[in-house]
Design an enzyme around this catalytic site. Structure first.
Site, PDB file in Angstrom:
ATOM      1  CB  CYS A  14      31.045  11.183  66.316  1.00 31.43           C
ATOM      2  SG  CYS A  14      29.361  11.156  66.386  1.00 31.43           S
ATOM      3  CB  CYS A  44      29.377  14.011  67.851  1.00 28.46           C
ATOM      4  SG  CYS A  44      29.017  12.231  68.178  1.00 28.46           S
ATOM      5  CG  ASP A  45      32.715  15.976  67.082  1.00 29.79           C
ATOM      6  OD1 ASP A  45      32.043  16.533  68.115  1.00 29.79           O
ATOM      7  OD2 ASP A  45      33.371  15.288  67.149  1.00 29.79           O
TER       8      ASP A  45
END
Ligand code: FAD
Ligand code: NAP
Length: 303
Positions: free
Chosen positions: A131, A134-135
Site C-alpha cells: 500500500c 499507507c506507507d
C-alpha cells in the site's frame, strides 16, 4: 431475521447497502475491516464519474457508509466465516454472532497477492508493503522498488515517484499490461527506472529492507533500496461461497445480469464476480443491481 445481509463493505457492498435499505428492507452489512474496500489503499482515483478533482481512495469512500446508515443499513465490524443455506433463508456466522437473512449478497472482493520472493512475508511492515498511500510517506527522498506491470503497479510507482528519490519498476516481462495513458506517464517520469524481464528473488537486510536481489538475463544483482512495494494482482475472496455456487476457472463467482449466483437468494457483486472489470464504478453498479434484484426476489417469495 434480516431481509438482506451483505458481506463485504467495499464499493459493491456499500452500494448494495444504500439501495437495499433505501428500498425499505431490513439490511445488515458485515465488514471485517474498516468499510471502504481495497480502493482505500489507492493514493488517487481519477476515473470515478462525477468526481473531477483527484482524490485518494480513502476520501472517495468516506461518505458511503454514512449514506447507507442514513437509510437504516446496519453496519457491523465482523468477519463472516460461514454461510449455510436453508430451505428459504440463510444462516450467516461470524466469530461473535449468528444472523439469518432472506437473501444474501456476497461482495468480499479481492486481496493483494504475494510475489513470492524470499523474505517477502518476513519483512512486511519492515520495508515490504502492499500500500503506497499507507506507507509511501516513510520513503521520502529514499529509493524504493515496485514490483508488477499492471495498472496498480504503474499508478503506485507514479505516486511513489513524487515522494521517493528514485523508483525501480521491476516487471517480469518486457511489456506492461497497464492502461496506455498510465504507461505513457511512467515512461515520461525521470526518477522511475524500468527494469524489464527481471524477477525479485530475495530481500537483503537485517531488521529493515536494505536491498533487493533480482535476476535479470540469468544474472543476479542487488538493488540498494529502502522499501519494496508489491503490486502483482489480487486474490479472489471466494472462501465463503466456493462450495455453494458455480465458479469460473479463476475462482470468480458466476452470475447472470441480475447478479444472481447459481444458488437461489444468493447474489454476488463487484470484483468477486465473473467478468468484473474491477473498477469502483462497476462494483457500485453491481451492488445496486444485486440489491434491487434481491429485494424483488424477497417480495416475490412473500407474495
Ligand atoms: P473490495 O473493494 O475488495 O471490498 C471487499 C470488502 O469485503 C473489503 O473491505 C474486505 O475487508 C471485506 N471482506 C472480505 N471478506 C470478508 C468477510 N469474510 N467478512 C466481512 N468482510 C469481508 N478502481 C477504479 O475504478 N479506479 C482506480 O483508480 C482504481 N485504483 C486501484 C488502486 C489499487 C491500489 C487497487 C488495489 C485497486 C484499484 N481499483 C481501482 C480497483 C477497485 O478498488 C476495485 O475494483 C473495487 O474496490 C472492488 O470493490 P468490491 O466492493 O468488489 O471489493
Ligand atoms: P493485474 O492487472 O493482474 O497485474 C498484475 C501484474 O503483476 C502483471 O503485470 C503480472 O505480470 C505481475 N505479476 C503477477 N504475479 C507476479 C509474480 N509472482 N511476480 C512478479 N510479477 C507478477 O493486477 P492489478 O494491477 O492489481 O490490477 C487488478 C485490476 O484492477 C485490473 O483489472 C486493473 O485494470 C484494475 N485497476 C484499475 C485501475 C484504474 O483503472 N485506474 C487501477 C488499478 C487497478 P504479467 O503482466 O506478466 O502477467
Amino acid at each position: 431475521m434480516y431481509d438482506i445481509i451483505i458481506i463485504g463493505g467495499g464499493p459493491a457492498g456499500l452500494s448494495a447497502g444504500i439501495y437495499a435499505s433505501r428500498l425499505g428492507k431490513k439490511t445488515l452489512l458485515l465488514e471485517k475491516l474498516t468499510p471502504g474496500g481495497q480502493i482505500t489503499l489507492s493514493s488517487e482515483i481519477e476515473n470515478y464519474p462525477g468526481v473531477c478533482e483527484v482524490k485518494s481512495g480513502l476520501e472517495l469512500m468516506q461518505c458511503w457508509p454514512k449514506q447507507a446508515q442514513k437509510f437504516g443499513c446496519e453496519i457491523k465490524s465482523e468477519e463472516a466465516i460461514k454461510i449455510t443455506p436453508k430451505e428459504n433463508f440463510f444462516i450467516i456466522n461470524t466469530h461473535k454472532n449468528e444472523y439469518t437473512s432472506k437473501a444474501t449478497i456476497i461482495a468480499t472482493g479481492s486481496t493483494p497477492k504475494r510475489a513470492g520472493f524470499e523474505g517477502e512475508e518476513e519483512f512486511i511492515g519492515r520495508g515490504v508493503s502492499y500500500c503506497a498511500v499507507c506507507d509511501g510517506f516513510f520513503y521520502k527522498d529514499k529509493v524504493v522498488a515496485v514490483i508488477g506491470g499492471g495498472d496498480t503497479a504503474l499508478e503506485e510507482a507514479l505516486y511513489l515517484s513524487q515522494i521517493a528519490k528514485k523508483v525501480y519498476l521491476i516487471h517480469r516481462r518486457d511489456k506492461f499490461r497497464a492502461a496506455p495513458i498510465t504507461q505513457k506517464r511512467v515512461f515520461a517520469t525521470k526518477n522511475i527506472e524500468i527494469i524489464f524481464n527481471a524477477k525479485a528473488k530475495k530481500v537483503i537486510g537485517k531488521e529493515f529492507v536494505e536491498g533487493l536481489l533480482i535476476e535479470r538475463d540469468n544474472k543476479e544483482e542487488i538493488l540498494k533500496v529502502d522499501g519494496v512495494f508489491v503490486f502483482v494482482g489480487m486474490k479472489v475472496n471466494n472462501e465463503l461461497v466456493k462450495d455453494l455456487v458455480e465458479l469460473n476457472s479463476f475462482g470468480e463467482v458466476k452470475v447472470n445480469l441480475k447478479m444472481e449466483t447459481s444458488l437461489k437468494g444468493l447474489y454476488a457483486a463487484g470484483d468477486i464476480r465473473e467478468d468484473s472489470v474491477k473498477q469502483v464504478v462497476a462494483a457500485a453498479g453491481d451492488g445496486a443491481t444485486a440489491a434491487i434484484n434481491a429485494v424483488k426476489f424477497i417480495e416475490k417469495e412473500e407474495e
